[in-house]
Design an enzyme around this catalytic site. Structure first.
Site, PDB file in Angstrom:
ATOM      1  N   ASN A  20       0.844  -1.249   0.060  1.00 37.67           N
ATOM      2  CA  ASN A  20       0.185   0.012   0.129  1.00 37.67           C
ATOM      3  C   ASN A  20       0.762   1.375  -0.007  1.00 37.67           C
ATOM      4  O   ASN A  20       0.584   2.296  -0.546  1.00 37.67           O
ATOM      5  CB  ASN A  20      -0.805  -0.084   1.291  1.00 37.67           C
ATOM      6  N   TYR A  63       5.308   9.776 -10.745  1.00 34.50           N
ATOM      7  CA  TYR A  63       4.317   8.956 -10.139  1.00 34.50           C
ATOM      8  C   TYR A  63       3.422   7.945 -11.148  1.00 34.50           C
ATOM      9  O   TYR A  63       3.095   6.858 -10.757  1.00 34.50           O
ATOM     10  CB  TYR A  63       3.400   9.821  -9.206  1.00 34.50           C
ATOM     11  N   LYS A 100       3.463   3.877 -11.145  1.00 33.01           N
ATOM     12  CA  LYS A 100       2.346   3.323 -11.346  1.00 33.01           C
ATOM     13  C   LYS A 100       1.800   2.377 -12.305  1.00 33.01           C
ATOM     14  O   LYS A 100       1.298   1.250 -12.137  1.00 33.01           O
ATOM     15  CB  LYS A 100       0.955   4.290 -10.778  1.00 33.01           C
TER      16      LYS A 100
END
Length: 258
Positions: free
Chosen positions: A88, A154, A158
């Protein structure tokens, strides 16, 4: 939460489980009977708890491969097993791709792409030796599919996490299942300022489900993916984003309503 999902006797590690979405994920697994470990660089004042039990905290900077391996070793030493890993930990402040430093980009990629592998590799080593195997869940972002300005590093990290999930599912099945959750816009206290002075009411209008997600929506999906209900699910990317966002061209052409 589905009360039929029972994690009694199982051990769960939630990275970044000391706040936000990870905190609620840890709470949900505790409520379902699991022993839960959370990690972070600093121990928080309050740890996730449910049913009179509290998550066990382990300090670790999982951007370091050796620290990630030591984390998994410590969790197994504490609980005697590891059944579920929820990768997470992640996130990034917005940054202008034209001027951002190489060090910033490296740190974003380290946390959002490399750290899940650094923790996942030793976790797989433990899980594959267990009769019941294990489940690894990577928490991703809609930015991987639909990047926004200021999120170049980012979004790229991802996007890599989605492909990493599929690759690991191919290599580590059938004993270890590896899945991905694409999260959309989520209301947390830390993110409230991002969505404007109306606390996200305007943003919610562009989401087909009519509301932003809450951490529990992601946590419940984790319970499903880690449970026997998903015993044949691996390499999947489950979208928990309320249907995405209504296309801007449609909103621009639609007459304004009060």
């Amino acid at each position: 939460m589905n009360a039929t999902i029972d994690f009694g006797g199982r051990a769960v590690l939630v990275t970044g489980g000391t706040k936000g979405i990870g905190f609620v994920i840890a709470e949900r697994f505790l409520a379902a009977g699991a022993e839960v470990a959370v990690c972070g660089r600093n121990e928080p004042d309050v740890l996730p708890g449910a049913g009179g039990r509290t998550a066990r905290f382990f300090p670790a900077d999982i951007r370091d491969a050796a620290a990630a391996a030591a984390l998994v070793e410590s969790v197994v030493a504490e609980f005697g097993r590891l059944d579920v890993l929820v990768n997470n930990a992640g996130g990034s402040p917005d940054a202008d791709a034209a001027t951002v430093s190489p060090r910033f980009v490296q740190r974003v990629v380290d946390l959002n792409l490399l750290a899940p592998f650094y923790v996942g590799q030793p976790a797989n080593k433990v899980m594959r030796e267990q009769e019941t195997g294990g489940s690894i869940i990577n928490i991703g972002s809609v930015s991987a599919h639909d990047p926004q300005p200021g999120t170049a590093a980012y979004s790229a990290a991802k996007a890599g996490l989605v492909v990493l999930t599929r690759a690991l599912a191919l290599e580590w099945s059938p004993k270890v299942r590896v899945n991905h959750i694409t999260t959309g816009l989520i209301r947390t206290e830390a993110a409230a300022h991002i969505y404007g002075p109306d606390e996200g009411a305007s943003v919610a209008k562009v989401i087909p489900m009519g509301r932003m997600a809450v951490p529990g929506d992601v946590a419940d999906t984790c319970l499903y993916l880690a449970s026997d209900l998903a015993s044949y699910v691996t390499g999947a990317d489950i979208a928990v984003h309320g249907g995405g966002e209504i296309p801007a061209r449609y909103l621009a052409a639609r007459p304004a309503t009060s």
